[in-house]
Design an enzyme around this catalytic site. Structure first.
Site, short mmCIF file in Angstrom:
data_model
loop_
_atom_site.label_atom_id
_atom_site.label_comp_id
_atom_site.label_asym_id
_atom_site.label_seq_id
_atom_site.Cartn_x
_atom_site.Cartn_y
_atom_site.Cartn_z
N HIS A 15 -11.15 -2.14 -7.19
CA HIS A 15 -12.34 -2.98 -7.07
C HIS A 15 -12.00 -4.43 -7.40
O HIS A 15 -10.99 -4.70 -8.04
CB HIS A 15 -13.43 -2.48 -8.03
CG HIS A 15 -13.98 -1.15 -7.63
ND1 HIS A 15 -13.40 0.03 -8.04
CD2 HIS A 15 -15.01 -0.81 -6.83
CE1 HIS A 15 -14.07 1.04 -7.53
NE2 HIS A 15 -15.07 0.56 -6.79
N ARG A 54 -10.55 -10.90 -10.04
CA ARG A 54 -9.67 -9.89 -10.65
C ARG A 54 -9.68 -8.68 -9.73
O ARG A 54 -10.65 -7.94 -9.67
CB ARG A 54 -10.14 -9.49 -12.04
CG ARG A 54 -9.33 -8.34 -12.64
CD ARG A 54 -9.66 -8.07 -14.10
NE ARG A 54 -11.07 -7.90 -14.37
CZ ARG A 54 -11.70 -6.71 -14.44
NH1 ARG A 54 -11.03 -5.58 -14.26
NH2 ARG A 54 -12.99 -6.67 -14.71
N CYS A 72 -7.34 -1.08 1.64
CA CYS A 72 -6.20 -1.60 2.39
C CYS A 72 -6.68 -2.09 3.75
O CYS A 72 -7.41 -1.39 4.45
CB CYS A 72 -5.14 -0.50 2.56
SG CYS A 72 -3.77 -0.99 3.62
N CYS A 78 0.86 -1.18 0.00
CA CYS A 78 0.00 0.00 0.00
C CYS A 78 0.90 1.24 0.00
O CYS A 78 1.77 1.37 0.86
CB CYS A 78 -0.91 0.01 1.23
SG CYS A 78 -1.90 1.51 1.39
N CYS A 88 -7.98 -4.53 -19.05
CA CYS A 88 -8.87 -3.59 -18.35
C CYS A 88 -8.23 -2.20 -18.18
O CYS A 88 -8.94 -1.24 -17.94
CB CYS A 88 -9.30 -4.15 -17.01
SG CYS A 88 -8.01 -4.19 -15.75
N CYS A 115 0.29 3.31 3.51
CA CYS A 115 0.76 2.86 4.83
C CYS A 115 1.85 1.79 4.80
O CYS A 115 2.40 1.45 5.83
CB CYS A 115 -0.41 2.38 5.67
SG CYS A 115 -1.09 0.79 5.12
N CYS A 155 -5.01 0.59 6.52
CA CYS A 155 -5.33 2.02 6.63
C CYS A 155 -6.66 2.40 5.99
O CYS A 155 -7.02 3.58 5.98
CB CYS A 155 -4.21 2.86 6.05
SG CYS A 155 -4.05 2.75 4.25
N ASP A 175 -14.22 -12.03 -12.82
CA ASP A 175 -13.84 -12.49 -14.16
C ASP A 175 -12.33 -12.72 -14.29
O ASP A 175 -11.76 -12.59 -15.36
CB ASP A 175 -14.30 -11.48 -15.21
CG ASP A 175 -13.70 -10.09 -15.01
OD1 ASP A 175 -12.99 -9.86 -14.00
OD2 ASP A 175 -13.94 -9.21 -15.87
N HIS A 224 -8.66 3.40 -0.34
CA HIS A 224 -9.23 2.84 -1.57
C HIS A 224 -8.09 2.37 -2.47
O HIS A 224 -7.17 3.13 -2.76
CB HIS A 224 -10.07 3.91 -2.28
CG HIS A 224 -10.51 3.52 -3.65
ND1 HIS A 224 -11.58 2.68 -3.87
CD2 HIS A 224 -10.02 3.85 -4.87
CE1 HIS A 224 -11.72 2.53 -5.18
NE2 HIS A 224 -10.79 3.23 -5.80
#
Length: 173
Positions: free
Chosen positions: A144, A156, A135, A86, A104, A89, A138, A148, A141
């Site tokens: 997602h 994924r 995470c 991350c 993607c 943190c 902490c 698939d 974000h």
């Protein structure tokens, strides 16, 4: 003779600088007092505090849930062996062995490093229902998760590069 000594000294100096740069990239140092690649104890830090510490682009994605533009992240087509952490943190998140090629536009993984490396939250933004990946240390974000992905999990984990730090395995690719 003097010219040879200067050239040799310069070559040695550049080698030392180059080695030091590599060591610094591996032994990442930050002014963030909450950053640790070994401590996994959950953090409770306010966004006011994070905003003082983090770079604006990282804060926007990690703390405000934005998404970096597809196909632009530094780890999208990156294939070195190592560990992803991350960027907020230092929590260990993914091994490169779980990363896979995808179209993607973001780096994708089929499983986290540990069960509690990440946590999940329902995301109903943008007129759709998705599962947000945060995470586990902490609550930042990261991206997602979708169903698939490849075997063995079928998942994924679609992550934002800006939210990841990478440390190579012993400098090997």
């Amino acid at each position: 003779m003097k010219s040879l000594i200067i050239k040799t000294s310069l070559a040695l100096f550049l080698a030392v600088i180059s080695e030091r740069s590599f060591a610094q990239s591996v032994n990442f140092k930050t002014k963030n007092p909450y950053y640790s690649r070994t401590v996994t104890t959950p953090l409770k830090v306010s966004n006011v505090e994070w905003k003082k510490i983090l770079k604006p682009e990282l804060y926007q994605v990690a703390r405000e849930g934005a998404t970096e533009t597809s196909f632009t992240g530094k780890y999208y087509e990156f294939d070195e062996k190592g560990t992803y952490f991350c960027a907020v943190c230092g929590n260990p998140l993914f091994l490169s062995t779980s990363k896979f090629a995808t179209t993607c536009g973001w780096p994708s993984f089929y499983e986290p490093l540990r069960k509690n490396s990440v946590i999940y939250r329902k995301d109903t933004s943008h007129n759709m229902t998705r599962t947000e990946v945060l995470c586990g240390r902490c609550d930042s974000h990261l991206g997602h998760i979708f169903d698939d992905g490849p075997k063995p999990t079928g998942n994924r984990f679609c992550m934002n590069s800006v939210c990841l730090d990478f440390v190579p395995n012993s400098g090997k690719k």
